[in-house]
Design a protein around this motif. Structure first.
Motif, PDB file in Angstrom:
ATOM      1  N   LEU A   7     -11.159   3.362   0.642  1.00 27.63           N
ATOM      2  CA  LEU A   7     -10.003   2.634   0.907  1.00 27.63           C
ATOM      3  C   LEU A   7      -9.756   1.196   0.379  1.00 27.63           C
ATOM      4  O   LEU A   7     -10.840   0.648   0.480  1.00 27.63           O
TER       5      LEU A   7
ATOM      6  N   LEU B 141       0.573   7.121   3.238  1.00 20.13           N
ATOM      7  CA  LEU B 141      -0.440   7.129   2.366  1.00 20.13           C
ATOM      8  C   LEU B 141      -0.122   6.708   0.800  1.00 20.13           C
ATOM      9  O   LEU B 141       1.153   7.269   0.362  1.00 20.13           O
TER      10      LEU B 141
ATOM     11  N   LEU C 105      -1.577   3.431   4.412  1.00 21.23           N
ATOM     12  CA  LEU C 105      -3.162   3.190   3.785  1.00 21.23           C
ATOM     13  C   LEU C 105      -3.000   3.402   2.381  1.00 21.23           C
ATOM     14  O   LEU C 105      -2.337   4.034   1.698  1.00 21.23           O
TER      15      LEU C 105
ATOM     16  N   ASP D 124     -13.567   1.365   5.783  1.00 22.46           N
ATOM     17  CA  ASP D 124     -13.793   2.422   4.693  1.00 22.46           C
ATOM     18  C   ASP D 124     -14.991   3.168   5.355  1.00 22.46           C
ATOM     19  O   ASP D 124     -15.052   4.535   5.187  1.00 22.46           O
TER      20      ASP D 124
ATOM     21  N   VAL E  80      -4.631  -2.002   3.846  1.00 24.36           N
ATOM     22  CA  VAL E  80      -3.840  -1.400   4.665  1.00 24.36           C
ATOM     23  C   VAL E  80      -2.675  -2.110   4.839  1.00 24.36           C
ATOM     24  O   VAL E  80      -2.900  -3.451   4.993  1.00 24.36           O
TER      25      VAL E  80
ATOM     26  N   ALA F  78      -7.178   8.327  10.212  1.00 27.26           N
ATOM     27  CA  ALA F  78      -7.079   7.084  10.284  1.00 27.26           C
ATOM     28  C   ALA F  78      -6.491   6.783  11.653  1.00 27.26           C
ATOM     29  O   ALA F  78      -7.125   5.706  12.317  1.00 27.26           O
TER      30      ALA F  78
ATOM     31  N   LEU G 117      -5.388   4.146  -0.840  1.00 23.89           N
ATOM     32  CA  LEU G 117      -6.775   4.710  -1.272  1.00 23.89           C
ATOM     33  C   LEU G 117      -6.869   4.672  -2.581  1.00 23.89           C
ATOM     34  O   LEU G 117      -5.915   5.026  -3.351  1.00 23.89           O
TER      35      LEU G 117
ATOM     36  N   ALA H 272      -1.532   4.329  11.105  1.00 25.47           N
ATOM     37  CA  ALA H 272      -1.030   4.925   9.832  1.00 25.47           C
ATOM     38  C   ALA H 272      -0.113   5.644   9.760  1.00 25.47           C
ATOM     39  O   ALA H 272       0.306   6.530  10.741  1.00 25.47           O
TER      40      ALA H 272
ATOM     41  N   LEU I 248      -5.979   3.271  13.897  1.00 23.53           N
ATOM     42  CA  LEU I 248      -5.058   2.632  13.029  1.00 23.53           C
ATOM     43  C   LEU I 248      -3.573   3.107  13.106  1.00 23.53           C
ATOM     44  O   LEU I 248      -3.331   4.421  13.478  1.00 23.53           O
TER      45      LEU I 248
END
Length: 150
Positions: A57, A100, A66, A40, A60, A90, A68, A97, A95
């Motif tokens: 954050l 989201l 992610l 984060d 994960v 990210a 958030l 990712a 990551l």
């Protein structure tokens, strides 16, 4: 043979509490929380500046999503609009990712300094003179004892 510095002595030495906690499998949630906090701290500076102070954050997922937290619905909406930019940030941190998930909380995410700043104002000349006179009267042997009235 056992003596100073032998394996038996090192094993019986006390450990710092955090090291003892992290040593076993019980430390897995703590290690993950520390990793998420460090992630984060690295991710927020990469976010759009208006979002960074209002988003944190939370997790994960194993799928690479992610999770958030936003501190108000308006910030959650702005975060969803900036999803592509957040995912790119990210990915720039290494990551994988893939998506989201945005959740809203009513608690403040980051400790913010108080809006009212305490400032020390210099003492006026009149106040300084009055204080000096009051202190002098306490040191004057002819004056009444503190707490006594004449």
């Amino acid at each position: 043979m056992t003596g100073p510095g032998s394996r038996d002595d090192r094993g019986s030495a006390p450990q710092p509490a955090l090291n003892a906690l992290l040593a076993g499998p019980a430390g897995d949630p703590v290690r993950r929380a520390l990793w998420l906090d460090a992630l984060d701290q690295r991710l927020r500076p990469c976010l759009p500046s208006e979002l960074a102070a209002h988003v944190r954050l939370a997790n994960v997922d194993p799928d690479g999503k992610l999770v958030l937290l936003a501190e108000a619905p308006v910030w959650a909406a702005k975060l969803r609009l900036a999803a592509a930019e957040v995912l790119d940030a990210a990915r720039s941190l290494g990551l994988g990712a893939t998506g989201l998930v945005v959740k809203t909380t009513t608690n403040p995410l980051i400790d913010k300094p108080s809006r009212v700043e305490k400032t020390v104002k210099p003492m006026s000349t009149a106040s300084r003179d009055a204080l000096r006179a009051a202190l002098d009267s306490l040191q004057d042997p002819d004056s009444a004892e503190p707490g006594e009235r004449s």
